[in-house]
Design a protein around this motif. Sequence first.
Motif, short mmCIF file in Angstrom:
data_model
loop_
_atom_site.label_atom_id
_atom_site.label_comp_id
_atom_site.label_asym_id
_atom_site.label_seq_id
_atom_site.Cartn_x
_atom_site.Cartn_y
_atom_site.Cartn_z
N GLN A 47 21.29 23.00 39.32
CA GLN A 47 20.28 24.02 39.11
C GLN A 47 20.57 24.83 37.84
O GLN A 47 19.65 25.21 37.13
CB GLN A 47 20.29 24.94 40.32
N ARG A 59 19.86 22.46 34.81
CA ARG A 59 18.43 22.43 34.52
C ARG A 59 18.01 23.83 34.10
O ARG A 59 18.28 24.79 34.77
CB ARG A 59 17.62 22.05 35.76
N GLY A 60 17.34 23.92 33.01
CA GLY A 60 16.85 25.22 32.59
C GLY A 60 17.76 25.91 31.61
O GLY A 60 17.32 26.34 30.57
N GLN A 108 5.17 33.10 36.53
CA GLN A 108 5.85 31.85 36.24
C GLN A 108 6.96 32.04 35.21
O GLN A 108 8.05 31.51 35.34
CB GLN A 108 4.85 30.77 35.80
N ASP A 158 9.81 34.15 36.83
CA ASP A 158 10.62 33.34 37.75
C ASP A 158 11.54 32.39 36.99
O ASP A 158 12.69 32.18 37.37
CB ASP A 158 9.72 32.54 38.71
N ALA A 159 11.01 31.79 35.91
CA ALA A 159 11.85 30.88 35.12
C ALA A 159 13.00 31.66 34.48
O ALA A 159 14.13 31.17 34.40
CB ALA A 159 11.02 30.19 34.06
N ALA A 171 15.57 32.35 37.05
CA ALA A 171 16.13 31.18 37.72
C ALA A 171 17.64 31.07 37.52
O ALA A 171 18.38 30.83 38.45
CB ALA A 171 15.43 29.91 37.24
N ASN A 172 18.08 31.26 36.29
CA ASN A 172 19.49 31.02 36.02
C ASN A 172 20.21 32.23 35.46
O ASN A 172 21.21 32.10 34.78
CB ASN A 172 19.63 29.83 35.07
N SER A 213 12.55 21.63 36.89
CA SER A 213 13.17 21.45 35.58
C SER A 213 13.54 22.77 34.92
O SER A 213 14.37 22.81 34.04
CB SER A 213 12.26 20.63 34.66
N TYR A 214 12.93 23.88 35.36
CA TYR A 214 13.34 25.19 34.82
C TYR A 214 14.57 25.73 35.52
O TYR A 214 15.02 26.83 35.23
CB TYR A 214 12.22 26.23 34.94
N ARG A 273 7.29 28.83 47.02
CA ARG A 273 6.45 29.37 45.96
C ARG A 273 5.35 28.40 45.54
O ARG A 273 4.21 28.79 45.32
CB ARG A 273 7.32 29.71 44.75
#
Lengths: 327, 349
Positions: free
Chosen positions: A91, A94-95, A118, A121-122, A125-126, B254-255, B265
Amino acid sequence: MNSGPADGALLTLSGVEVTINTLSGPVHPLQGVDLEVFPGETVGLVGESGCGKSMTLRSILRLMPPGGAITGGTVEWQDRSVLDLDTDELQTYRGSEVAMIYQNPVTALDPMLSVERQIVDAFKANREVLDGAPEEFAREALRDLEFGNPDAILKRYPHQLSGGMAQRVNIALALACGPSLILADEPTTGLDMTTQVRVLDLLEQQVHARNAALLFISHDLRAVARVARNIGIMYAGRVVEFGPRERILTEPSHPYARALLECVDLRTDERPRSIPGLVPRMTEVYPLCAFRERCVSRMAVCDEEPLPRHELGGRRRLLCHLGPGHD
Amino acid sequence: MFLANRVVVLAVVLLAVVMIGFTITRSTGTPLYASLGVAVSEAIIEQRAEEMGLNEPIVVQFWTYLTHLLQGDLGVSRISRIPVAEDIALKLPATAEMVFFTLVVSFIWAIPLGVRAGLRPGGRLAKLGEGMAQFGVSVPAFWLGLLFIFLLYFLPPRINFVIPVIDLAVGPFPPLFPPPLGRLGGVDPPAMVTGFYTVDALIAGDFRLAWEALWHLILPAVTLSLTSGPPLFRVTRTAVSEALASPFVEAAYSYGLGRRTVLIRDVLRNASPPVLNLAAMTFGYLIGGGVLVEVVFSWPGIGSYAVWGMDNSDYDVVLAVVIIAAVIYVILYFIVDLIQFAMDPRLRD
C-alpha cells in the motif's frame, strides 16, 4: 534469464510472466518481460494492442485482474522485491513510490465522489501526518496542473469534467503522494489532438519538476518518440528490442521493430502500411520467437531454438536470432 | 423541477389505480347477498341497493367515491359497517411491521451474501447464497410457512420416544415458536403509538411484550424473506462485481488506498443504488404480496383484510387496500429517488 537488478536502477523487471485464468482457459499476456527504469528518466513502450503493455504496468503495481497472477520472474524496486511486499508495504509502495495514470480519464475517477474528496483521500492514503489542511494540498495540486480556478474544480464531480480536465485531475491524483515513478497507460488516447499535446506537455513538465521517472506506454510510436528517451518495442508479451530513442527510430535491429517503424514512417507522407500476418494469440505460450510467422527474415534456427538475448551495451538489448549488425 | 415532476406522476398513477380498481371491483359481484343472505325478498334487496347507492349510474358512483376519497373517506364496510379507514389504521401497521422485519432478515442474509458473492465469486459463501436463492425462488411462500409451523411449532411437543439400548427418554420438547395465531398470544397489545407492537411495547417499557411480539414476527418474516430475498441477493452480487471491475476501483488501489477504504468508499457506494431500489420495490410488493403468508399465520394485516373483503364482494374494503398499497409504492419510490438524488451527483445535473 534473471540477471538481478541493474546497478542504480529504480525498477527492474526480469522475465516477468503473467497468467490469467479465464472461463475459456488460461491467457498468457506476459511471457518474460525484461525492463529497467532509472531515476528521473523517461521510458516508452510501444506495441500493438494485446502485446502486454498495460499488463506490464499492472504487474509493476501488482494490480492483477480477477484470475490473474504473476507466475514467473521478478519485479525489483531499488533493492526490494515487489512480489514479496506484504499488504501494508504494498500500500505504501503504491502511490508513494509508483503511481499510475489511466487510459480513460473519466472512468478512472469514482463518479460518486467530488474531485476534492478523491484528491484529499489520495493525499491521505500514504501520509500519517499532513502539515497543513488536506484541502490546501488539493488546491495546490490542481494549481500545479494549470487549473485557473481550483476551488470551483474541487467541488465538481467527474461527469462535470471534460476529458482533458479529468486527465489532469488523474495526474494530480497520481502525483499526490510524491512517487518517484509514474506509469502512464496511453494517457492521451481518448483526448482530442490539441488537448493531447497540452496534457502530455503538462505531464512531462510535472514529472520533471519532481525528478520522477516516467514509464509511458502507447500504441502510438509518435507520442512515445516525443516523450521518451529510451524506447522498448513489445511483441507477444516480451520486450523484443530496447534502446535509446535515436537508435530505435533510425536503425532498429528487430524485424518487428523495423516493420512497426515502416508502418508509421515519420519521414514520408505515404499511407501507413500494415504488417502482414496475424497478431499472436496470447492463449498460447511461445517458447520460440512469436513473430517468426510474420517475419521477413525468418531462418531455420527460428523454428528450432528459443530466443537468444543480446546485450549490446549502452542499454541496448535485442531478442532475436538475427543479432545486431546484420544488414 | 424534479420534485414537481414526481408529484404530477404520483397523482396520475394514483388516479389510474383508483379508476382501474373501481371498475374491476364493481364488475365482479355485489355485496348485497353477502350482507343480507339469500333468503330475503326482492323488496328488501332493492331497498338496500338504494341505500348503498348501487342504483346510481356507475359514473356517479365513481364521482361520489372519488370526492369522498379526496377527503380521506375510504368508505364503510358493507358487511361489518365499520369505516374502512379505521380497519386499515389497525391492520396496515401489522402488515408493515411484518414486511419491515422481512427486509431486516433479508438485510441480514441476502445483502451480505450478495456482497461476498460479488467480491469472491465461486467462494463457499457465494455458493451458499446461490443455493438459498435457488431454494427461495422454487418454493411457494405459504408452503414454506406451513413447513416452518410444522417443524418448529407442531412437531417438538410430539417427539416422545425412548432410545432402547441406553434407555434414554427423548422429548417431548416445548414448541420453538408460538402458535401461528397472529401478532401476540392472547395478551393485550401495547398502547398504540406507531402500530408496530415491538416498538410500542418498548415505548411502554414492557420488554417481555416486545420480546413476545418479536417472537411472533420471526417465522412470517423469515418465510417472506427467504422467498422474496433471492432477487436482492442476485442484484447485490451483480452490482458489487460490476463496481469491483470498474477502472476507478483499480485506480483507487493504485494511489495506495487500502482494501477496506476502497470497498466501502468506492465499491459499496457505487453498488448501492440498484440494491436500494430493489429493496423499496420488495417492500411495496410485500405489502400486498404477502397475503398468503398472512393467511397461514393468521396475521391480522391488510392482506387478510383484502381477502375477507373479496370473499364478501365488499367493494370499499378491496379498493381501499389496493389504493393503500399503491400509495405506499409511490411514496417508497419517491423516498428512494430522494436518497439516490442525494447520493449520486450525476442525477443532480
